[in-house]
Write an enzyme that holds these catalytic residues in place. Structure first.
Site, PDB file in Angstrom:
ATOM      1  N   SER A 154       0.887  -1.077   0.010  1.00 12.85           N
ATOM      2  CA  SER A 154      -0.041   0.150  -0.020  1.00 12.85           C
ATOM      3  C   SER A 154       1.011   1.232  -0.131  1.00 12.85           C
ATOM      4  O   SER A 154       2.058   1.309   0.270  1.00 12.85           O
ATOM      5  CB  SER A 154      -0.704  -0.083   1.144  1.00 12.85           C
ATOM      6  OG  SER A 154      -0.344   0.506   2.282  1.00 12.85           O
ATOM      7  N   LYS A 155       0.215   2.320  -0.489  1.00 11.48           N
ATOM      8  CA  LYS A 155       1.068   3.612  -0.461  1.00 11.48           C
ATOM      9  C   LYS A 155       1.463   4.150   0.975  1.00 11.48           C
ATOM     10  O   LYS A 155       2.373   4.807   0.955  1.00 11.48           O
ATOM     11  CB  LYS A 155      -0.076   4.912  -0.951  1.00 11.48           C
ATOM     12  CG  LYS A 155      -0.472   4.362  -2.403  1.00 11.48           C
ATOM     13  CD  LYS A 155      -0.553   5.802  -3.245  1.00 11.48           C
ATOM     14  CE  LYS A 155      -0.717   5.240  -4.593  1.00 11.48           C
ATOM     15  NZ  LYS A 155      -0.421   6.186  -5.602  1.00 11.48           N
ATOM     16  N   ARG A 156       0.680   3.618   2.027  1.00 12.38           N
ATOM     17  CA  ARG A 156       1.376   3.959   3.268  1.00 12.38           C
ATOM     18  C   ARG A 156       2.546   3.153   3.759  1.00 12.38           C
ATOM     19  O   ARG A 156       3.123   3.720   4.683  1.00 12.38           O
ATOM     20  CB  ARG A 156       0.103   3.704   4.423  1.00 12.38           C
ATOM     21  CG  ARG A 156      -1.105   4.971   4.059  1.00 12.38           C
ATOM     22  CD  ARG A 156      -2.110   4.695   4.842  1.00 12.38           C
ATOM     23  NE  ARG A 156      -2.793   3.322   4.514  1.00 12.38           N
ATOM     24  CZ  ARG A 156      -3.628   3.067   3.510  1.00 12.38           C
ATOM     25  NH1 ARG A 156      -4.196   4.078   2.939  1.00 12.38           N
ATOM     26  NH2 ARG A 156      -4.159   1.808   3.492  1.00 12.38           N
ATOM     27  N   GLU A 157       2.808   2.324   3.015  1.00 13.47           N
ATOM     28  CA  GLU A 157       3.939   1.220   3.772  1.00 13.47           C
ATOM     29  C   GLU A 157       5.129   2.093   3.191  1.00 13.47           C
ATOM     30  O   GLU A 157       5.555   2.275   1.949  1.00 13.47           O
ATOM     31  CB  GLU A 157       3.946  -0.089   3.239  1.00 13.47           C
ATOM     32  CG  GLU A 157       2.877  -1.008   3.771  1.00 13.47           C
ATOM     33  CD  GLU A 157       2.731  -2.184   3.441  1.00 13.47           C
ATOM     34  OE1 GLU A 157       3.349  -3.108   3.520  1.00 13.47           O
ATOM     35  OE2 GLU A 157       1.598  -2.553   2.421  1.00 13.47           O
TER      36      GLU A 157
END
Ligand code: GLU
Length: 472
Positions: A250-253
């Protein structure tokens, strides 16, 4: 002529998935003698992040994927930012309404929420119930003058869309599963689907190479091409990039952030090399490539379908291989920002090149340098447990005074001359190998591991070397 595009939405930092899409498009363009276009898809005003476009362009540049056409570069198909192309989308939407392939929808958000709730309660897939599609056309056109509305695609109720994907092969989509997609929002901005298709057509894109998450949009896009009377491009949907738990990265990782890796000092060519392998391989056992070599080796038909796991350890290995191949002067230049707050920040260029050359082969990231260069520190560190044991050994007790004696007898020796007499001292007292060199290394650096002693001695200089040895 092949024309491909990378079409990011400026909603945040460039992600490794985005970089891979850009890379494959770039490689395909270079390979086929075509054109690589950058188009900024900024029609989602709520998710727009200011500064994101500039940073995307900067990251592409750092990685060597400079577009041939795009914002700030120019080209015959501009503007390349969607928010500057609104007229083109309005014209297309009008054309679709006129031909009966799109219709205005006046339903309020409350009604849409209600419909969805009821569908869910009945266990049906949620979707627009097509209420406004049934409106009389002249009545609808009249209401458009005074009421807020969106424009929806009138998806045929039956049949299927046949799609041939360059990666997935034949994929057919029953139209019964396709929702009447919003094409134009009430704020006058198009949705991704309309703008994307209109632009791919008007920018004469021949191959759409993008992430697997867009495969599901293909039936909508192919319908739009059909309704606008335009021949669609070829499509290649790239497999997902997964995290270590085999979930979509994910973009948050943190591991997914391109800027994050570059900030830690992964060489851009190494990141590109690693990312090229997330969904493709050359069909032989080569693993280390620069951009030019990737261009020569790349083939769209070798892109696979199964998701690839982003593995930071493998990235580290590839990164190390690139450090082994890179020029030391080039690394020294890139290293400066990583050393500026350390005692090595003030070193003259040629000294820095010397030190970096001695640790270069062991590097994975430039942010490892302050630690790797510690054996060169002007401040002798307290020896750790291992180091103390070496100093306390019987060998050390005979060998250190012997070396010191020899060193003192020399006149302004260089590092090589110092090392010659270390061997002589060893012979004289009958100590060799590790028992000879380790006490000396510990005496010079306080550590049992590190770069070549010759470079360490050259850096310390004769006086400091004697000084450290005398204190043992
Ligand atoms: N704007 C879309 C994205 O950010 C582009 C998808 C496409 O390439 O069609 O992923």
């Amino acid at each position: 002529m092949t024309r491909v595009r990378f079409a990011p939405s400026p909603t945040g930092d460039l992600h490794v998935g985005g970089l891979r899409t850009a890379l494959y498009n770039y490689l395909y363009a270079r390979k086929t003698g075509g054109v690589f276009v950058l188009r900024i898809e900024d029609t989602d005003r709520e998710r727009h992040v200011s500064g994101a476009t500039d940073s995307l362009i900067e990251m592409l540049g750092i990685c060597g994927l400079t577009p041939d056409e795009g914002p700030g570069i120019g080209g015959d198909y501009g503007p390349y930012i969607q928010s500057e192309r609104l007229d083109i989308y309005h014209e297309a939407a009008q054309q679709l309404i006129d031909s009966g392939n799109a219709y205005p929808c006046f339903c309020s958000q409350e009604r849409l929420d209600q419909v969805r709730k009821e569908q869910q309660a009945r266990g049906e897939t949620a979707g627009y119930d097509r209420k406004c599609r049934a409106l009389d056309k002249s009545e609808a056109l009249k209401r458009m003058e005074s009421e807020p509305y969106v424009i929806r695609l009138a998806v045929p109720l039956e049949g299927e869309i046949k799609h041939y994907d360059l990666v997935w092969g034949e994929v057919d989509f029953p139209l019964a599963d396709v929702d009447d997609q919003v094409l134009m929002k009430s704020d006058g901005f198009p949705t991704y689907h309309l703008a994307n298709v209109v632009d791919d057509a008007s920018m004469e894109i021949t191959h759409v190479i993008r992430g697997e998450e867009w495969l599901i949009s293909v039936p909508k896009h192919l319908l739009l091409y059909r309704f606008l009377g335009i021949k669609p491009p070829k499509f290649a949907h790239l497999p997902l990039i997964l995290n270590q738990d085999r979930q979509k990265l994910s973009k948050r990782e943190g591991a997914g952030s391109v800027a994050g890796w570059l900030e830690r000092g992964i060489l851009p060519q190494a990141l590109i090399n690693y990312i090229a392998f997330l969904g493709w391989n050359p069909g032989d056992d080569r693993e280390i490539f620069n951009l030019k070599e990737l261009t020569d080796a790349f083939q769209l038909k070798r892109v696979n379908r199964s998701g690839s796991v982003f593995d930071p350890t493998k990235l580290g290995w590839i990164a190390n291989e690139h450090f082994k191949r890179a020029g030391t002067a080039e690394i020294a230049l890139l290293a400066k920002p990583f050393l500026k707050d350390t005692e090595f920040g003030a070193l003259a260029d040629d000294s820095l090149v010397q030190l970096i050359g001695s640790v270069q082969k062991s590097l994975h990231r430039l942010d490892e340098l302050p630690e790797k260069l510690k054996p060169f520190s002007a401040h002798y560190p307290p020896p750790d447990e291992d180091a103390r044991q070496w100093l306390a050994s019987d060998g050390a007790k005979t060998v250190i005074p012997a070396i010191l004696d020899k060193w003192k007898s020399l006149d302004e020796p260089d590092a090589d001359a110092l090392l010659v007499v270390v061997n002589e001292a060893g012979k004289a007292v009958g100590v060799k190998g590790k028992d000879l060199w380790m006490p000396l290394r510990v005496a010079m650096t306080g550590m049992t591991a590190g770069p070549e002693l010759r470079v360490i001695l050259a850096h310390l200089g004769y006086k400091e070397a004697i000084n450290r040895l005398s204190k043992m």
